[in-house]
Design an enzyme around this catalytic site. Structure first.
Site, PDB file in Angstrom:
ATOM      1  N   TRP A 151       0.859  -1.184   0.000  1.00 57.05           N
ATOM      2  CA  TRP A 151       0.000   0.000   0.000  1.00 57.05           C
ATOM      3  C   TRP A 151       0.899   1.239   0.000  1.00 57.05           C
ATOM      4  O   TRP A 151       1.824   1.331   0.830  1.00 57.05           O
ATOM      5  CB  TRP A 151      -0.889  -0.013   1.257  1.00 57.05           C
ATOM      6  CG  TRP A 151      -1.832   1.136   1.377  1.00 57.05           C
ATOM      7  CD1 TRP A 151      -2.588   1.681   0.379  1.00 57.05           C
ATOM      8  CD2 TRP A 151      -2.130   1.887   2.567  1.00 57.05           C
ATOM      9  NE1 TRP A 151      -3.337   2.717   0.884  1.00 57.05           N
ATOM     10  CE2 TRP A 151      -3.070   2.871   2.212  1.00 57.05           C
ATOM     11  CE3 TRP A 151      -1.680   1.813   3.895  1.00 57.05           C
ATOM     12  CZ2 TRP A 151      -3.585   3.772   3.139  1.00 57.05           C
ATOM     13  CZ3 TRP A 151      -2.195   2.711   4.814  1.00 57.05           C
ATOM     14  CH2 TRP A 151      -3.142   3.672   4.435  1.00 57.05           C
ATOM     15  N   ASP A 232      -1.183  -5.932   8.992  1.00 58.05           N
ATOM     16  CA  ASP A 232      -2.147  -4.897   8.638  1.00 58.05           C
ATOM     17  C   ASP A 232      -3.424  -5.588   8.154  1.00 58.05           C
ATOM     18  O   ASP A 232      -3.443  -6.197   7.088  1.00 58.05           O
ATOM     19  CB  ASP A 232      -1.521  -4.019   7.537  1.00 58.05           C
ATOM     20  CG  ASP A 232      -2.358  -2.792   7.240  1.00 58.05           C
ATOM     21  OD1 ASP A 232      -3.410  -2.616   7.880  1.00 58.05           O
ATOM     22  OD2 ASP A 232      -1.961  -2.001   6.354  1.00 58.05           O
ATOM     23  N   ALA A 234      -6.943  -4.807   7.079  1.00 57.56           N
ATOM     24  CA  ALA A 234      -7.806  -3.678   6.709  1.00 57.56           C
ATOM     25  C   ALA A 234      -9.024  -4.105   5.888  1.00 57.56           C
ATOM     26  O   ALA A 234      -9.863  -3.269   5.560  1.00 57.56           O
ATOM     27  CB  ALA A 234      -6.996  -2.643   5.932  1.00 57.56           C
ATOM     28  N   LYS A 267     -13.452  -0.538   5.580  1.00 60.48           N
ATOM     29  CA  LYS A 267     -14.028  -1.254   4.447  1.00 60.48           C
ATOM     30  C   LYS A 267     -15.122  -2.220   4.910  1.00 60.48           C
ATOM     31  O   LYS A 267     -16.175  -2.295   4.296  1.00 60.48           O
ATOM     32  CB  LYS A 267     -12.963  -2.046   3.678  1.00 60.48           C
ATOM     33  CG  LYS A 267     -11.615  -1.370   3.596  1.00 60.48           C
ATOM     34  CD  LYS A 267     -11.546  -0.275   2.569  1.00 60.48           C
ATOM     35  CE  LYS A 267     -10.297   0.548   2.820  1.00 60.48           C
ATOM     36  NZ  LYS A 267      -9.777   1.273   1.702  1.00 60.48           N
TER      37      LYS A 267
HETATM   38  C1  LMR Z   1      -6.775   2.442  -1.036  1.00 67.99           C
HETATM   39  O1  LMR Z   1      -5.760   1.764  -0.950  1.00 67.99           O
HETATM   40  O2  LMR Z   1      -7.262   2.806  -2.116  1.00 67.99           O
HETATM   41  C2  LMR Z   1      -7.506   2.848   0.216  1.00 67.99           C
HETATM   42  O3  LMR Z   1      -6.967   2.198   1.308  1.00 67.99           O
HETATM   43  C3  LMR Z   1      -7.612   4.310   0.377  1.00 67.99           C
HETATM   44  C4  LMR Z   1      -6.336   4.962   0.805  1.00 67.99           C
HETATM   45  O4  LMR Z   1      -6.372   5.681   1.817  1.00 67.99           O
HETATM   46  O5  LMR Z   1      -5.292   4.802   0.157  1.00 67.99           O
END
Ligand code: LMR
Length: 411
Positions: A151, A232, A234, A267
């Site tokens: 991420w 993590d 999420a 989410k």
């Molecule tokens: C994403 O990865 O699109 C989401 O988790 C939103 C973000 O805050 O990046």
């Protein structure tokens, strides 16, 4: 008296005081815009009716709308009708919210209750920030090892805290699968005491999740080498199901003395902007866990003082209710099912998309060049992350085939 006023005026008009205002901020360097947030703005500004948004990771229904979950709406109504004070709760936030999530994450039979500490955080991002702050407070030389790619915000958070981030291989672009042997080779080289960042489920951005056997193997290496995993979590519930999505993490925790779990309700409760999350820290014994708790509490106090309440109160009301809890869980299953259906339809439609059926959750990466990604945006009004990551939940039964055709047209 006049003399006194003149002196004051003189002081405020002196060259030193008039320069003061701009001297500090002039030193700042302009920061690059966050690519995902910039994409949201670009997409919003695009007036073309046929635009397809597979950029930011939010769930959309088959009308392309991000709904407020029914259980969330009902809990909000209940909250408004019954909340009789907005007085402070303290840095740990809503303790019942924190506790209600525990069996969802750890299952009903875990034996390390006494070794867990933690608190409510503003979203999963807040939990990650606190995790890195805690690690830095314990040892500022700890390196954070993350699987590549990860991420995009992970790197920014680690850098903001001032820890060193080092990548390990995770995804093999040629086969669009996890490069497990390269990952294991890298984990075996990591220095004792360093931290390893893992995605609990629905890997963002690749959708390539570890199997239970792989979790088991990783746990053994982490235990043997004395590493600290940060998991993590999420997207629990959006891969294979609430329980299934936490099984890898549970296998890992059963083998370890120490771990950090960062949790997001963004989410799976659709609470995005309410910023609802938690951090759980597993320590080797109760005494250390108490020390960790005091550090987390003081770090939170110095960072946001107290977390925002609304989202956590909603989650607490849902999880405590015999009516709302099953309603939430059914709606979550429907969301998971919709994502899986879109995935399978993509995979069946064309060989190019076939690997997607093996992946989990909202995201997958399409092997596209930045030129192809730009062409898709400019010529076809298709918005995806610059890495080629797509949010499968952004597709609908109406846009699926136009999307497939558009992607194929730039290959
Ligand atoms: C994403 O990865 O699109 C989401 O988790 C939103 C973000 O805050 O990046």
């Amino acid at each position: 008296m006049t003399d006194h006023i003149e002196k004051i005026l003189e002081k405020f008009s002196s060259p030193l005081s008039s320069e003061k205002g701009s001297a500090v901020f002039e030193q700042l360097k302009r920061q690059p815009a966050d690519s995902l947030l910039a994409l949201i703005a670009l997409c919003r500004a695009d007036k073309r009716e046929n635009k397809i948004d597979v950029g930011v990771g939010v769930f959309c229904d088959d009308q392309g709308h991000t709904p407020v979950m029914k259980a969330v709406k009902a809990a909000e109504v209940h909250l408004i009708n019954t909340q009789n004070s907005k007085s402070y709760l303290g840095s740990v936030g809503d303790v019942v919210f924190f506790q209600q999530l525990m069996p969802i994450i750890f299952g009903t039979e875990y034996t390390y209750q006494n070794r867990l500490s933690g608190l409510q955080t503003p979203g999963g991002t807040g939990a990650l920030r606190l995790a890195f702050d805690l690690i830095k407070a314990a040892n500022p030389h700890t390196k954070i090892h993350y699987g590549k790619p990860t991420w995009a915000n992970h790197g920014q958070l680690i850098a903001a805290v001032g820890l060193e981030a080092v990548s390990y291989p995770y995804y093999k672009a040629e086969t669009r699968e996890i490069d497990f042997s390269a990952m294991m080779d890298a984990l075996k080289q990591i220095k004792r005491g360093d931290a390893v960042l893992l995605h609990g489920c629905c890997h963002n951005p690749t959708g390539c999740d570890l199997t239970l056997d792989q979790w088991q193997e990783i746990g053994a290496v982490i235990a043997k080498r004395g590493l600290l995993p940060i998991i993590d979590l999420a997207y629990q519930g959006l891969g294979d199901g609430l329980d299934e999505d936490a099984r890898g993490l549970r296998l890992l925790l059963d083998q370890l003395d120490e771990a950090i779990i960062t949790y997001s309700c963004d989410k799976n409760f659709g609470l995005y902007r309410e910023r609802t999350g938690a951090i759980y820290v597993l320590s080797e014994n109760k005494t250390v866990a108490e020390k960790v708790q005091s550090n987390l509490t003081s770090l939170a106090r110095a960072t946001w003082s107290m977390p925002p309440d609304h989202g956590a109160a909603i989650v607490r009301i849902i999880l405590e209710s015999d009516i709302l809890r099953p309603s939430w869980s059914t709606e979550l299953q429907e969301m998971q099912h919709r994502i899986k259906t879109m995935r399978d339809q993509l995979a069946q439609a064309d060989a190019y998309f076939r690997p997607l059926s093996q992946q989990k959750g909202m995201f997958s990466i399409l092997p596209l060049s930045s030129e192809q990604i730009t062409r898709l945006r400019v010529e076809k009004a298709i918005y995806m992350a610059p890495s080629g990551r797509i949010n499968i939940a952004g597709l609908t039964s109406k846009t699926l085939h136009p999307f497939i055709e558009a992607v194929k047209s730039v290959l």
